[in-house]
Design an enzyme around this catalytic site. Structure first.
Site, short mmCIF file in Angstrom:
data_model
loop_
_atom_site.label_atom_id
_atom_site.label_comp_id
_atom_site.label_asym_id
_atom_site.label_seq_id
_atom_site.Cartn_x
_atom_site.Cartn_y
_atom_site.Cartn_z
N GLY A 186 0.83 -1.19 0.00
CA GLY A 186 0.00 0.00 0.00
C GLY A 186 0.86 1.24 0.00
N GLY A 200 0.36 5.72 -0.07
CA GLY A 200 -0.54 6.85 -0.10
C GLY A 200 0.18 8.12 0.27
N TYR A 202 0.30 9.62 2.98
CA TYR A 202 0.87 9.66 4.33
C TYR A 202 2.00 8.67 4.54
CZ TYR A 202 -3.40 12.29 4.87
OH TYR A 202 -4.41 13.20 4.69
N GLY A 203 2.28 7.80 3.59
CA GLY A 203 3.35 6.84 3.79
C GLY A 203 3.10 5.55 3.05
N ASP A 209 -14.23 7.71 8.50
CA ASP A 209 -13.81 7.34 7.14
C ASP A 209 -14.42 6.00 6.75
OD1 ASP A 209 -12.55 7.82 4.75
OD2 ASP A 209 -10.58 7.10 5.40
N VAL A 243 2.54 0.97 3.37
CA VAL A 243 2.26 -0.24 4.14
C VAL A 243 3.08 -1.36 3.53
CG1 VAL A 243 0.54 -1.93 4.87
CG2 VAL A 243 -0.07 0.48 4.77
N LYS A 274 2.93 -0.42 8.93
CA LYS A 274 2.61 0.91 8.42
C LYS A 274 3.75 1.86 8.76
CE LYS A 274 -0.77 4.57 8.23
NZ LYS A 274 -2.13 5.03 8.56
#
Length: 360
Positions: free
Chosen positions: A61, A63, A65-66, A175, A68, A83
């Site tokens: 993953g 995104g 923000y960082g 969310d 995974v 994460k």
């Protein structure tokens, strides 16, 4: 296939509605369990380098923000999802909040678990989560079709249970959407709610948002400033569980139909305006075409989840009282649906929502 959507990580194919920057006011109750846990975690946060303690298998993953990472622990061999958030763009307090909230909630069977491993390296903050091998709920939704009612009901009960637990602890997820529901099997016999990057305590104030998602309640969409303005006309909004209830209702519509009911809950969206007018005057206004496929019992459930006024919304667990009832009207041989399964000239399965946005 490995799938994990956590703390702002979204598959690139689903980025159409994924960005919503939110400014938060102070949390009133600073002495809560979460704040105490954050303080203790900050004092004992381990310093380690990822490569020294974990075998990195692959990235699963990425995104804003960082990242995974799929990793195994070098000593124990345990597979986990790591994460990792860069320090350059992540505040320590925000990292601690997400980790401590996730840790507090992870004991629920329908919420992704944590290993209790939080750390910092020279360049990153990170924590380890349970690895869910499978897909997310979004991945199994057929555009224009949705998911079978039987499977939707399984999801609904489990998500409602997770939300009930979250809200009982005085928190709001903020969310709720199919991408954040992870599947342990394709028939949704066991699902887990993920992504607590936006989770906050009830009563936290939202001052504005810069963009909207289809799952956002109308009072939240009102927090977008008009063109040329820095702040919205609406006063700061207190975060309440009713925001999750609304998003849950939209999620159910999406997975039952393969459509979004609207793009955003404002007066500029004709599909939302049509829905709002019908809810305000149900006796004199015709049911919007994209809602005609649902039974009276299902529409009663939606009316409770999607009440226009936040104080009128039910809790998410109201769905449990409707799982024994039919939600979708039976389909006639010619593809049309109507009252009690009869034929309607208003809508067809091939075009149930005119130009309502399709999940794809």
């Amino acid at each position: 296939m490995f799938s994990l959507c956590l703390g702002g990580f979204f598959p690139q194919s689903k980025d159409m509605h994924d960005v919503a920057m939110i400014e938060l006011g102070p949390v009133e109750d600073g002495g809560s369990y979460i704040e105490e846990l954050m303080e203790l975690t900050a004092q004992s946060l381990s310093r380690l380098e990822i490569q020294e303690h974990f075998n990195v298998i692959k990235e699963i993953g990425r995104g804003k923000y960082g990242r995974v990472l799929l990793v195994t622990h070098r000593c124990r061999g345990t597979p986990m999802a790591l994460k990792v958030l860069p320090k350059a763009s992540t505040k320590l307090k925000g990292f601690l909040r997400e980790y401590c909230i996730s840790l507090r909630l992870s004991c629920h069977p329908c919420i992704v678990g944590l290993f209790g491993i939080a750390f910092q390296s020279d360049e990153h903050y990170g924590f380890a989560q349970e690895l869910v091998v499978g897909r997310d709920l979004f991945a199994i939704i057929k555009p224009r079709v949705g998911i079978s009612e039987r499977v939707v009901k399984r999801c609904a009960v489990q998500i409602a249970s997770a939300l009930e637990f979250i809200h009982r602890l005085g928190l709001v997820h903020r969310d709720i959407k199919p991408e954040n529901v992870l599947l342990l099997d394709t028939q949704c016999r066991h699902v887990k709610l993920a992504d607590f990057g936006l989770t906050q305590k009830c009563g936290t104030l939202i001052r504005f948002i810069s963009s909207t998602l289809p799952y956002m309640a109308p009072e939240l969409c009102a927090m977008v400033p008009d063109a040329g303005q820095e702040t919205p006309k609406a006063p700061p909004l207190s975060i309440q569980p009713s925001l999750d209830t609304w998003a849950f209702g939209v999620l159910l519509f999406c997975i039952l139909t393969g459509f979004f009911p609207w793009e955003y809950c404002t007066s500029t969206d004709c599909f939302y305006e049509e829905f709002a007018e019908w809810r305000q005057n149900p006796e004199t206004t015709e049911v919007p075409s994209q809602w005609m496929r649902f039974t009276p019992a299902c529409m009663e459930m939606f009316a409770k989840l999607l009440a226009l006024e936040p104080n009128d919304r039910s809790t998410a667990d109201v769905v449990k009282g409707y799982v024994g009832k039919d939600w979708v009207r039976p389909k006639c041989p010619n593809g049309l649906m109507g009252e009690n399964g009869g034929v309607s000239s208003m809508t067809t399965m091939s075009s149930p929502c005119r130009s309502s946005p399709v999940l794809q």
